[in-house]
Scaffold this motif. Structure first.
Motif, PDB file in Angstrom:
ATOM      1  N   ALA A 167      42.384  51.765  45.881  1.00  0.00           N
ATOM      2  CA  ALA A 167      41.687  50.482  46.026  1.00  0.00           C
ATOM      3  C   ALA A 167      40.194  50.677  46.258  1.00  0.00           C
ATOM      4  O   ALA A 167      39.367  49.985  45.657  1.00  0.00           O
ATOM      5  N   ALA A 171      37.501  44.802  40.454  1.00  0.00           N
ATOM      6  CA  ALA A 171      38.319  43.997  41.370  1.00  0.00           C
ATOM      7  C   ALA A 171      37.893  42.537  41.314  1.00  0.00           C
ATOM      8  O   ALA A 171      37.835  41.850  42.318  1.00  0.00           O
ATOM      9  N   ASP A 194      42.635  38.701  40.786  1.00  0.00           N
ATOM     10  CA  ASP A 194      43.922  39.217  41.229  1.00  0.00           C
ATOM     11  C   ASP A 194      44.640  39.929  40.094  1.00  0.00           C
ATOM     12  O   ASP A 194      45.266  40.972  40.303  1.00  0.00           O
ATOM     13  N   ASP A 195      44.548  39.397  38.881  1.00  0.00           N
ATOM     14  CA  ASP A 195      45.194  40.043  37.737  1.00  0.00           C
ATOM     15  C   ASP A 195      44.598  41.424  37.472  1.00  0.00           C
ATOM     16  O   ASP A 195      45.320  42.382  37.186  1.00  0.00           O
ATOM     17  N   ILE A 249      43.065  43.331  39.679  1.00  0.00           N
ATOM     18  CA  ILE A 249      43.481  44.200  40.786  1.00  0.00           C
ATOM     19  C   ILE A 249      44.893  44.718  40.531  1.00  0.00           C
ATOM     20  O   ILE A 249      45.157  45.923  40.654  1.00  0.00           O
ATOM     21  N   ARG A 250      45.798  43.831  40.179  1.00  0.00           N
ATOM     22  CA  ARG A 250      47.184  44.255  39.919  1.00  0.00           C
ATOM     23  C   ARG A 250      47.251  45.279  38.786  1.00  0.00           C
ATOM     24  O   ARG A 250      47.965  46.282  38.878  1.00  0.00           O
ATOM     25  N   SER A 294      48.241  49.433  39.191  1.00  0.00           N
ATOM     26  CA  SER A 294      49.616  49.594  38.710  1.00  0.00           C
ATOM     27  C   SER A 294      50.116  51.038  38.786  1.00  0.00           C
ATOM     28  O   SER A 294      51.317  51.271  38.737  1.00  0.00           O
ATOM     29  N   TYR A 351      53.203  44.257  47.412  1.00  0.00           N
ATOM     30  CA  TYR A 351      52.145  44.016  46.435  1.00  0.00           C
ATOM     31  C   TYR A 351      51.304  42.773  46.696  1.00  0.00           C
ATOM     32  O   TYR A 351      50.076  42.845  46.609  1.00  0.00           O
ATOM     33  N   VAL A 358      47.198  43.063  47.297  1.00  0.00           N
ATOM     34  CA  VAL A 358      46.191  42.349  46.500  1.00  0.00           C
ATOM     35  C   VAL A 358      45.281  41.526  47.419  1.00  0.00           C
ATOM     36  O   VAL A 358      44.062  41.539  47.268  1.00  0.00           O
ATOM     37  N   ASP A 359      45.872  40.827  48.387  1.00  0.00           N
ATOM     38  CA  ASP A 359      45.074  40.047  49.348  1.00  0.00           C
ATOM     39  C   ASP A 359      44.106  40.951  50.106  1.00  0.00           C
ATOM     40  O   ASP A 359      42.933  40.599  50.294  1.00  0.00           O
ATOM     41  N   ARG A 397      41.271  42.094  47.772  1.00  0.00           N
ATOM     42  CA  ARG A 397      40.367  40.966  47.470  1.00  0.00           C
ATOM     43  C   ARG A 397      39.395  40.747  48.630  1.00  0.00           C
ATOM     44  O   ARG A 397      38.196  40.567  48.417  1.00  0.00           O
TER      45      ARG A 397
END
Length: 156
Positions: free
Chosen positions: A112, A121, A124-125, A127-128, A132, A141, A145-146, A149
């Motif tokens: 991260a 970043a 959210d998409d 970041i995911r 991965s 997960y 992500v939170d 962010r």
């Protein structure tokens, strides 16, 4: 087999090691330098638990030979905090419960941090997608992500 000399800076500390040329960075960190925060998960580069930074870039230490880090800088999870002050990403993982068993957490955090520094970043998409390669068997997960962010706001 002849050993090779590796001069590497690990978490800001210069190290000179004689290593087997086949030794992985993961095993060298854990067994020779006693930095056990970096976890050995699959040992095949599939889970991301062993993620560290080499010259600021994320790498899978189970697939990286220690000999390739000669004259480079390695940062592990132990090297992120500044004394008693946690890195913003470490703090965000705690605040957002981005961990359960904690096994994957060091690799998640190291990935991260590098991802944010890479400038990836923004959503959210994204970041995911960019995270991965780091598996969380406890399925934290949404909280990860939170955490990313929020931490990236402080890191910029």
């Amino acid at each position: 087999m002849d050993l090779v000399t590796v001069r590497v800076k690990v978490n800001g500390s210069p190290q000179t090691l004689e290593v087997d040329p086949r030794a992985t960075l993961l095993d060298t960190l854990r067994e020779r330098l006693e930095l056990v925060g970096t976890k050995k998960g699959c040992d095949r580069g599939q889970c991301g638990a062993c993620t560290v930074h080499v010259d600021g870039r994320r790498v899978l230490s189970c697939l990286t030979l220690a000999a390739t880090t000669d004259e480079r800088e390695v940062t592990t999870i132990e090297g992120l905090a500044q004394g008693d002050r946690l890195h913003p990403m470490q703090q965000a993982f705690i605040e957002h419960d981005g961990l359960q068993c904690g096994f994957c957490t060091p690799g998640q955090i190291m990935s991260a941090v590098a991802m944010v520094h890479e400038g990836h970043a923004s959503s959210d998409d994204e970041i995911r997608e960019r995270m991965s390669g780091n598996i969380c068997r406890c399925s934290c997960y949404p909280f990860i992500v939170d955490a990313i962010r929020d931490a990236q706001k402080v890191m910029r």
